[in-house]
Motif scaffolding. Structure first.
Motif, PDB file in Angstrom:
ATOM      1  N   LEU A 188       0.791  -1.323   0.071  1.00 12.46           N
ATOM      2  CA  LEU A 188       0.074   0.039  -0.044  1.00 12.46           C
ATOM      3  C   LEU A 188       0.765   1.208  -0.059  1.00 12.46           C
ATOM      4  CD1 LEU A 188      -2.868  -0.995   2.799  1.00 12.46           C
ATOM      5  CD2 LEU A 188      -2.844  -1.115  -0.036  1.00 12.46           C
ATOM      6  N   TYR A 189       0.238   2.343  -0.515  1.00 17.85           N
ATOM      7  CA  TYR A 189       1.135   3.580  -0.967  1.00 17.85           C
ATOM      8  C   TYR A 189       0.135   4.752  -0.623  1.00 17.85           C
ATOM      9  CZ  TYR A 189       4.239   0.689  -3.523  1.00 17.85           C
ATOM     10  OH  TYR A 189       5.142  -0.222  -3.972  1.00 17.85           O
ATOM     11  N   ARG A 190       0.775   5.833  -0.112  1.00 18.49           N
ATOM     12  CA  ARG A 190      -0.168   7.127  -0.319  1.00 18.49           C
ATOM     13  C   ARG A 190       0.373   7.706  -1.627  1.00 18.49           C
ATOM     14  NH1 ARG A 190      -0.061  10.948   3.806  1.00 18.49           N
ATOM     15  NH2 ARG A 190      -0.395  12.196   2.423  1.00 18.49           N
ATOM     16  N   TYR A 191      -0.331   8.816  -1.814  1.00 18.18           N
ATOM     17  CA  TYR A 191      -0.076   9.685  -3.258  1.00 18.18           C
ATOM     18  C   TYR A 191       0.352  11.108  -2.672  1.00 18.18           C
ATOM     19  CZ  TYR A 191      -0.134  11.974  -7.691  1.00 18.18           C
ATOM     20  OH  TYR A 191      -0.057  12.566  -8.867  1.00 18.18           O
ATOM     21  N   SER A 192       1.566  11.461  -2.784  1.00 15.51           N
ATOM     22  CA  SER A 192       2.171  12.813  -2.253  1.00 15.51           C
ATOM     23  C   SER A 192       1.294  14.055  -2.656  1.00 15.51           C
ATOM     24  CB  SER A 192       3.662  13.069  -2.662  1.00 15.51           C
ATOM     25  OG  SER A 192       3.646  13.261  -4.036  1.00 15.51           O
ATOM     26  N   LYS A 193       0.560  13.962  -3.861  1.00 10.32           N
ATOM     27  CA  LYS A 193      -0.250  15.042  -4.236  1.00 10.32           C
ATOM     28  C   LYS A 193      -1.762  15.145  -3.540  1.00 10.32           C
ATOM     29  CE  LYS A 193       2.277  16.102  -8.372  1.00 10.32           C
ATOM     30  NZ  LYS A 193       2.033  16.378  -9.830  1.00 10.32           N
ATOM     31  N   ASP A 194      -2.177  14.070  -2.744  1.00 11.19           N
ATOM     32  CA  ASP A 194      -3.295  14.069  -2.035  1.00 11.19           C
ATOM     33  C   ASP A 194      -2.959  14.906  -0.829  1.00 11.19           C
ATOM     34  OD1 ASP A 194      -4.583  12.563  -3.795  1.00 11.19           O
ATOM     35  OD2 ASP A 194      -4.441  10.665  -2.804  1.00 11.19           O
ATOM     36  N   HIS A 195      -3.449  16.126  -0.838  1.00 12.12           N
ATOM     37  CA  HIS A 195      -3.199  17.074   0.154  1.00 12.12           C
ATOM     38  C   HIS A 195      -4.102  16.930   1.539  1.00 12.12           C
ATOM     39  CE1 HIS A 195       0.378  18.279  -1.890  1.00 12.12           C
ATOM     40  NE2 HIS A 195      -0.379  18.679  -2.700  1.00 12.12           N
ATOM     41  N   GLU A 196      -5.198  16.268   1.293  1.00 12.74           N
ATOM     42  CA  GLU A 196      -6.365  16.358   2.250  1.00 12.74           C
ATOM     43  C   GLU A 196      -7.007  15.116   2.483  1.00 12.74           C
ATOM     44  OE1 GLU A 196      -7.266  18.869   4.059  1.00 12.74           O
ATOM     45  OE2 GLU A 196      -6.000  20.597   3.309  1.00 12.74           O
ATOM     46  N   PRO A 197      -7.365  14.717   3.467  1.00 10.85           N
ATOM     47  CA  PRO A 197      -7.991  13.428   3.718  1.00 10.85           C
ATOM     48  C   PRO A 197      -9.095  13.163   2.517  1.00 10.85           C
ATOM     49  CG  PRO A 197      -7.892  14.136   5.582  1.00 10.85           C
ATOM     50  CD  PRO A 197      -7.357  15.237   4.927  1.00 10.85           C
ATOM     51  N   LYS A 198      -9.358  12.065   1.986  1.00  5.55           N
ATOM     52  CA  LYS A 198     -10.084  11.394   1.026  1.00  5.55           C
ATOM     53  C   LYS A 198     -10.193  12.096  -0.407  1.00  5.55           C
ATOM     54  CE  LYS A 198     -14.228  12.188   3.550  1.00  5.55           C
ATOM     55  NZ  LYS A 198     -15.589  11.622   4.080  1.00  5.55           N
TER      56      LYS A 198
END
Length: 199
Positions: free
Chosen positions: A147-157
């Protein structure tokens, strides 16, 4: 007159000692500030540009939970509500990670200390495991998929990573990928580089 000269000399010497003492405190405070942060040894164990983000992701993903996201439905998120993704170039059986270096800077791994330290809400804990990355960190897997995060998702959801390069997908609680396109009206342009998997 001689007495006045002695007093003046002592005052000057006292001021010099005070200045040196303050300077010593200042430099000591600076070095203890940089040395007291545990981020220094953590960062040195990571590969490249995404090391700080990896550490943050690890602390945020001690919990896996779910959230409803417009157009996508129920997705897996970390403990702070940020959408987690899987990468088609990875594999689930066996779990294999292929996102490192500049890829990991854009897509920081969801890391933890161990599988047993991950708590879940709305997700079957038996589907949660980990895989070792080549930088020594431990990445969380769901149904085998790292699993990964995306660095351009700046807010939850925010699901701005959804569908990037046709290889990055938000995940259902069962670990399946969601292929529904996300609403891109306000999404930042994906950072792609000639078919290199979103990095």
């Amino acid at each position: 007159m001689v007495a006045i000269k002695h007093v003046t000399g002592y005052a000057a010497m006292g001021a010099a000692v005070l200045a040196l003492t303050l300077a010593g405190c200042g430099s000591g405070g600076g070095s203890s500030g940089s040395g007291s942060g545990t981020s220094t040894p953590q960062n040195s164990g990571s590969a490249q540009g995404g090391s700080t983000q990896n550490a943050k992701a690890g602390s945020a993903t001690s919990m896996l939970t779910t959230a409803k996201v417009a157009k996508l439905g129920t997705v897996v998120t970390d403990g702070k509500g940020f959408v987690l993704y899987r990468f088609d170039t990875d594999s689930a059986n066996p779990s294999k990670v292929s996102c490192y270096s500049t890829c990991a800077a854009l897509w920081p791994a969801a890391t933890t200390t161990s599988a047993s330290s991950v708590t879940t809400k709305g997700i079957d804990k038996s589907l949660v495991s980990t895989v070792k990355r080549n930088d020594g960190t431990t990445q969380i897997t769901l149904a085998g998929w790292p699993l990964y995060r995306y660095s351009k998702d700046h807010e939850p959801k925010e699901p701005y990573g959804q569908g990037v390069d046709g290889t990055w997908w938000a995940v259902t609680p069962s670990g399946a990928k969601i292929t529904t396109p996300a609403s891109t009206s306000s999404a930042p342009a994906p950072a792609t580089s000639s078919g290199t998997g979103g990095y």
